[in-house]
Design an enzyme around this catalytic site. Structure first.
Site, PDB file in Angstrom:
ATOM      1  N   VAL A  41       8.036   2.221   5.603  1.00 24.62           N
ATOM      2  CA  VAL A  41       9.029   1.201   5.934  1.00 24.62           C
ATOM      3  C   VAL A  41      10.441   1.555   5.473  1.00 24.62           C
ATOM      4  O   VAL A  41      11.403   1.285   6.197  1.00 24.62           O
ATOM      5  CB  VAL A  41       8.572  -0.191   5.429  1.00 24.62           C
ATOM      6  CG1 VAL A  41       9.679  -1.226   5.575  1.00 24.62           C
ATOM      7  CG2 VAL A  41       7.325  -0.628   6.203  1.00 24.62           C
ATOM      8  N   PRO A  91       1.019   4.204   1.679  1.00 23.30           N
ATOM      9  CA  PRO A  91       1.575   4.708   2.939  1.00 23.30           C
ATOM     10  C   PRO A  91       2.600   3.749   3.559  1.00 23.30           C
ATOM     11  O   PRO A  91       3.630   4.183   4.074  1.00 23.30           O
ATOM     12  CB  PRO A  91       0.356   4.863   3.853  1.00 23.30           C
ATOM     13  CG  PRO A  91      -0.816   4.948   2.937  1.00 23.30           C
ATOM     14  CD  PRO A  91      -0.454   4.104   1.754  1.00 23.30           C
ATOM     15  N   CYS A  92       2.328   2.449   3.511  1.00 24.34           N
ATOM     16  CA  CYS A  92       3.248   1.468   4.107  1.00 24.34           C
ATOM     17  C   CYS A  92       4.558   1.422   3.323  1.00 24.34           C
ATOM     18  O   CYS A  92       5.644   1.323   3.913  1.00 24.34           O
ATOM     19  CB  CYS A  92       2.602   0.087   4.148  1.00 24.34           C
ATOM     20  SG  CYS A  92       1.098   0.035   5.146  1.00 24.34           S
ATOM     21  N   SER A  93       4.446   1.510   2.013  1.00 15.16           N
ATOM     22  CA  SER A  93       5.643   1.462   1.170  1.00 15.16           C
ATOM     23  C   SER A  93       6.468   2.736   1.244  1.00 15.16           C
ATOM     24  O   SER A  93       7.618   2.747   0.821  1.00 15.16           O
ATOM     25  CB  SER A  93       5.249   1.163  -0.283  1.00 15.16           C
ATOM     26  OG  SER A  93       4.739  -0.153  -0.375  1.00 15.16           O
ATOM     27  N   THR A 152       0.863  -1.179   0.000  1.00 15.05           N
ATOM     28  CA  THR A 152       0.000   0.000   0.000  1.00 15.05           C
ATOM     29  C   THR A 152       0.906   1.237   0.000  1.00 15.05           C
ATOM     30  O   THR A 152       2.011   1.200   0.547  1.00 15.05           O
ATOM     31  CB  THR A 152      -0.943   0.025   1.219  1.00 15.05           C
ATOM     32  OG1 THR A 152      -0.162   0.090   2.409  1.00 15.05           O
ATOM     33  CG2 THR A 152      -1.859  -1.187   1.238  1.00 15.05           C
TER      34      THR A 152
END
Length: 172
Positions: free
Chosen positions: A64, A59-61, A57
């Site tokens: 991290v 935001p997650c990408s 997704t």
């Protein structure tokens, strides 16, 4: 009594909060799609648990990589491991790890494929409208010898503010 009943209904064995022990009783998958063998309940030393709604997704990408870039700084502050937990199958989590170029052995990408860990930690939310099922809230826990020393959760799943790597690094 009502709180106990609510916890049973929700499936929360021991919700993560500052001062609590990580005690979900759930193991996660890191390398084998058919065998869950990583227990966050038994971590020793100082560790970071980062919960994300979903691999790949946006935001997650974008979140991290900050942990990947600052890994050496976390380790210099005594962090033994960074455990990234996504409510996805292991194939997806491993593909995401490869896409992000994660190679530091102190960073662990874990599949919570059934969402059991996330539910037991009391950190799930209904993302069925966008992601198709229950997912993890975006959170970070700094854990020392199994005890949560710091817990930060985003108000909204797409936000990356209090769980950004630089903010967490300042808390370690």
């Amino acid at each position: 009594m009502a709180a106990t009943a609510a916890a049973i209904i929700k499936g929360a064995v021991n919700p993560l909060k500052q001062g609590s022990k990580v005690a979900t009783g759930v193991q996660l998958k890191e390398t084998n799609p058919t065998e869950a063998n990583v227990s966050l309940d038994s971590l020793t030393g100082k560790n970071i648990i980062l919960g994300v709604p979903g691999a790949f997704t946006p935001p997650c990408s974008s979140q991290v990589p900050g942990y990947l870039q600052h890994a050496d700084q976390f380790l210099a502050k005594g962090v033994k491991g960074i455990y990234i937990v996504a409510v996805n199958d292991l194939f997806t989590v491993q593909a995401w790890k490869e896409k992000l170029g994660a190679s530091n052995p102190a960073i662990h990408f874990l599949a919570d494929d059934t969402g059991a860990f996330t539910r037991s930690a009391g950190l799930d939310f209904d993302a069925s409208g966008l992601l198709g099922n229950q997912r993890s809230q975006r959170y970070v826990a700094i854990v020392e010898d199994g005890v949560v020393k710091h817990l930060a959760k985003e108000d909204e799943a797409p936000n990356v503010t209090v769980t950004a790597a630089d903010k967490v690094l300042a808390q370690v």
